[in-house]
Enzyme design. Structure first.
Site, PDB file in Angstrom:
ATOM      1  N   ALA A   9       0.830  -1.206   0.000  1.00 51.39           N
ATOM      2  CA  ALA A   9       0.000   0.000   0.000  1.00 51.39           C
ATOM      3  C   ALA A   9       0.860   1.249   0.000  1.00 51.39           C
ATOM      4  O   ALA A   9       2.004   1.246   0.448  1.00 51.39           O
ATOM      5  CB  ALA A   9      -0.917   0.005   1.217  1.00 51.39           C
ATOM      6  N   ASP A  34       0.763  -5.852  16.245  1.00 47.27           N
ATOM      7  CA  ASP A  34       1.834  -5.101  15.566  1.00 47.27           C
ATOM      8  C   ASP A  34       1.995  -3.723  16.189  1.00 47.27           C
ATOM      9  O   ASP A  34       2.112  -2.723  15.483  1.00 47.27           O
ATOM     10  CB  ASP A  34       1.545  -4.989  14.073  1.00 47.27           C
ATOM     11  CG  ASP A  34       2.790  -4.611  13.259  1.00 47.27           C
ATOM     12  OD1 ASP A  34       3.907  -4.756  13.805  1.00 47.27           O
ATOM     13  OD2 ASP A  34       2.654  -4.184  12.110  1.00 47.27           O
TER      14      ASP A  34
END
EC number: 2.7.11.1
Length: 875
Positions: free
Chosen positions: A34, A168
């Site tokens: 992305a 994360d």
């Protein structure tokens, strides 16, 4: 949704102007799959961030599932300290996630760049003036740490209530927004912490999962430096893995670096285990005991001993009110639409950071060559058909070689401890100070050679007319359209190259250099490499306008074998090491390698008795230059592997998860020092080989004056212009020598700039190491690793043998035979480079015993290559 009719698969910013009601702005972030753009709503004029995910890169079901889960999670996430999903759009090529715009970037950028931002960013200047870091500390002020901690905990508590584990948590996923304008607005929005300070928001839920407290997961994901040890051990884990990550982030906020660092997962886990739950804090950080206690409770190796969520959420640091100034920060000069990186003033050319941002791997340059260039350069690139064909880019073959080298690369720490395989380590153990002096001395010698290299290259380039440099020796029979006309001259003498009057002057920016090499290489450069390839590998390879895969290249070479009688000057090829059909005449004589009919014919032609004495001399010079260039190129690729470890690498593989791209963002200074030392000596070795080639070229060039004008009566004239009656062989050889000289000059200057970047990085690492607690970075001051001088010859020897060993294993199991062939070939060239020593440096010269051993390995690997080539011919 209304978009323009054209949309690129890789970069919407170059072709799409709007996505629905959102106008596309500059790129502010990039990951494997992305790209994030700063955009604004054309109806409300509010800034937003659009995360554009390329559909074609989501090649696995898991990746698509990750995106779908992220979208579904964000749709339900309405919390002041979580980046909100405002809108969602789809096109045939992209998924577009419209999200909150956090103009102050991420926490990692804030920690690392605050000393620069304090001079230009009004809010950060006011913030750090009010809450300065402790003297000598790389961490943040205690008030800022607790403020951000409160906001992070608020978001985690919200996720916990929804049975979500983020998986994360890292500084790069904690985004910052400017402070709100009033205390009332702060309260109404449900924010926590101090109203006058910046806001923290959790982002990137690509790895998040709905995971009830009784459930366990077993997927390896998240950023290694912030991973819980149970994840690193590939064990099942629960939501407590997030608590470890929070502890690691909290430690970094207080100290300025992660608690544990290493260059791979295995070493990181070993470092964590070695600490035995003893978390050390540098005295300069001045971390209060309450914060130390909390961090240590979060960084417990055993998840069952780790603090519980309930205890964590109710820690006094979190539940107690934080006393602030209750006065707003200076925001009058702040433009909330500007992204934080836009506040950093242009970097001076003398600063090393000019090299960092624009650097891309050759693969990335290959993928992005069209869309990442400004419009005028794209149009130029499209219009230059010859150049476009030339730019078949060395990246395909070179990147495979780099991958082979990197795959066989031990970590920086490991490489120091590897035995030299009987290669003597005489005088390898020196003090660090002496080591630095030697590096500096070698580097200065190379810098001085730059003047000589550019001077002789310029003189050769101007002897004729650019790419036709020795044109007067051309005959009608040797004419070649690719050499004629002013266009080629213009391509060759483009502004980014050094001029004759500034041969010793450095280029102002590495960006220009990368563009000039990777995007618009000269016709002369490509011709030179193509001609060298023909002699080195015995194959006439035709160029291709695109960068074909290795298998396609091999097929094309096999097809073109029948056309091998064509004139070598008509060939184009992208790199000296581009052909795995390794059949250099020099090595054929030494190793008795099998030669194809093509090579044999070329060899007979090149040694034809019809050649004039001058042609024989020229051919000998060309042979020596091609050999040196190939050796230098092999070592340069090894050095480039080290270089790439020190720069923020853009995504070059669809298989890489976004989190893995941040592994090298904050390498420990000790690792940076190790990589930098190795990189410098490898580039110095490359430069010495290239400089040696230029000395040979210089001697050849000035010998022409004596040959053509022994009486020296017309010494001011180009002697080659007096040789118009020479045959086409004379002309062809002279032109090829000139072209190879230009390639050597270009590669020399490129390596010199990379060496300069690494040298500055090394200086910075040494400064950090000298300022930090010796127990934190240096360990035992008497350790061999800290005293061992890095020697290029040892690095090259070890790596070449490791490559050939692994290739032999793969060959036995019949795995990737083409890769084995390339590994053997590269290993031979690397070992050949060891035998090509710098006569001016007696200190690191190999003795006779070492040389004999290196030659033995060359013969051994050559025999393996010979056997493999016969296997491939049968296949």
């Amino acid at each position: 949704m209304s978009t323009t009719s054209i949309e690129s698969n890789n970069d919407i910013g170059r072709s799409v102007k709007t996505i629905g009601v959102y106008s596309i702005g500059p790129e502010i972030g990039k990951g494997s799959f992305a790209t994030v753009y700063k955009c604004f709503n054309t109806k409300t004029n509010e800034s937003v961030a659009i995360k554009s995910v390329v559909r074609s890169k989501l090649k696995s079901k898991k990746l698509v599932e990750n995106l779908e889960i992220e979208i579904s999670i964000l749709k339900t996430m309405k919390h002041p300290h979580i980046v909100g999903l405002l809108d969602y759009k789809q096109t045939t090529s992209h998924f577009h996630l419209v999200m909150d715009y956090c103009s102050m970037g991420d926490l990692s950028y804030f920690i690392r760049k605050r000393n620069q931002l304090i001079k230009t960013h009004p809010v950060i200047s006011s913030l750090l003036e009010r809450y300065p870091s402790p003297e000598g500390s790389h961490g943040l002020n205690e008030v800022l740490v607790i403020h951000f901690l409160k906001q992070l905990v608020s978001a985690l508590e919200f996720l916990r209530n929804k049975s979500l584990v983020h998986r994360d948590i890292k500084p790069q996923n904690l985004l910052l927004c400017p402070p709100l304008h009033s205390k009332q607005e702060f309260k109404d929005g449900g924010f926590v912490g101090l109203w006058e300070l910046p806001l923290l928001k959790i982002a990137d839920f690509g790895f998040a999962r709905f995971l009830p407290s009784t459930s366990m997961a077993e997927t390896l994901c998240g950023s290694p430096l912030y991973m819980a040890p149970e994840i690193l051990r590939y064990e099942k884990y629960n939501a407590k893995a997030d608590l470890w990550s929070v502890g690691a982030v909290l430690y970094e906020m207080t100290v300025g670096k992660p608690p544990f660092r290493a260059d791979n997962h295995v070493q990181l886990l070993k470092n964590i285990e070695k600490s035995n739950d003893r978390i050390k804090f540098p005295s300069a950080a001045q971390v209060p005991e309450s914060l130390k206690r909390l961090i240590r409770s979060l960084l417990k190796y055993n998840p069952t001993e780790r603090v519980s969520f309930n205890e964590f959420f109710n820690d006094p640091l979190i539940v107690n009110d934080l006393e602030g100034n209750d006065e707003p920060l200076e925001t009058s000069e702040m433009d909330e639409n500007l992204f934080i990186s836009e506040y950093i003033s242009p970097i001076k050319s003398s600063q090393k950071s000019q090299y960092i941002e624009p650097i891309t791997t050759e693969v990335a340059v290959k993928e992005k060559s069209k869309q990442d260039l400004p419009a005028r350069e794209v149009s130029t690139h499209a219009s230059e058909s010859q150049t476009k064909a030339v730019d078949t880019r060395p990246s395909s073959r070179d990147e495979e070689i780099k991958e082979i080298i990197n795959k066989n690369s031990p970590g920086p720490e490991t490489s120091r401890s590897i035995q030299p395989h009987n290669l003597k380590e005489k005088s390898l153990v020196l003090k660090n100070k002496d080591n630095d002096i030697i590096l500096e001395r070698d580097y200065v010698v190379v810098e001085k050679r730059a003047v000589e290299v550019n001077a002789i290259a310029d003189e050769l380039a101007h002897a004729g007319s650019g790419a036709v440099a020795i044109n007067p020796r051309r005959t009608s029979s040797g004419s070649d359209n690719s050499y004629n006309g002013p266009n080629n001259m213009q391509l060759y003498r483009r502004p980014s190259l050094r001029s004759n009057s500034s041969g010793s002057q450095r280029r102002p920016s590495f960006t220009d250099r990368r563009i000039s090499i990777s995007i618009s290489p000269t016709n002369a450069l490509t011709k030179a490499i193509g001609l060298a390839s023909n002699r080195l590998f015995g194959v006439n390879a035709s160029g291709s306008p695109t960068n074909r895969l290795i298998e396609e290249t091999d097929e094309r070479l096999a097809i073109n074998e029948n056309n091998s009688s064509m004139n070598a000057t008509n060939n184009t090829f992208s790199t000296i090491l581009s052909n795995p059909n390794f059949a250099n005449n020099l090595l054929i004589q030494k190793l008795n390698l099998p030669t194809s009919a093509t090579v044999a014919n070329n060899s007979q032609t090149n040694t034809s008795p019809q050649l004039s004495p001058q042609s024989k001399t020229d051919e000998s010079v060309l042979n020596r230059l091609e050999s040196l260039a190939t050796k230098a190129h092999a070592i340069n690729l090894f050095a480039d592997v080290k270089f790439s470890q020190l720069i923020p690498s853009p995504p070059s593989s669809d298989a890489l998860d976004d989190d893995l791209l941040h592994q090298n963002d904050m390498l420990p200074p000790k690792i940076v020092k190790s990589i930098s030392e190795e990189g410098v000596v490898l580039y110095v070795k490359t430069l010495s080989l290239l400089a040696k080639g230029m000395v040979i070229a210089s001697d050849w060039w000035y010998s022409q004056f004596e040959i053509d004008d022994p009486s020296n009566k017309n010494s001011n004239e180009n002697p080659l212009k007096q040789s118009s009656n020479n045959n086409s062989d004379d002309l062809s050889l002279a032109v090829r020598i000139n072209e190879l000289v230009q390639w050597i000059r270009e590669k020399f200057n490129e390596c010199l700039e990379k060496a300069e970047f690494i040298r500055l990085t090394l200086q910075e690492a040494n400064t950090l190491l000298s300022n930090e607690d010796s127990s934190e970075y240096m360990g035992n001051s008497n350790s061999v690793a800290d005293k061992t001088r890095v020697v290029a010859e040892k690095l090259i020897f070890d790596r070449a043998l490791e490559m050939s060993r692994n290739a032999a294993v793969n060959e036995l199991v019949k795995e990737d035979l083409k890769g084995c062939e390339l590994a053997y070939s590269t290993a031979i060239w690397m070992l050949e480079a060891l035998l090509d020593e710098d006569s001016s440096n007696d200190e690191d010269r190999l003795d006779d015993e070492d040389k004999a051993m290196v030659e033995k390995f060359i013969v051994s690997i050559g025999n393996r290559l010979s056997v493999l080539k016969r296997k491939l011919e049968v296949v």
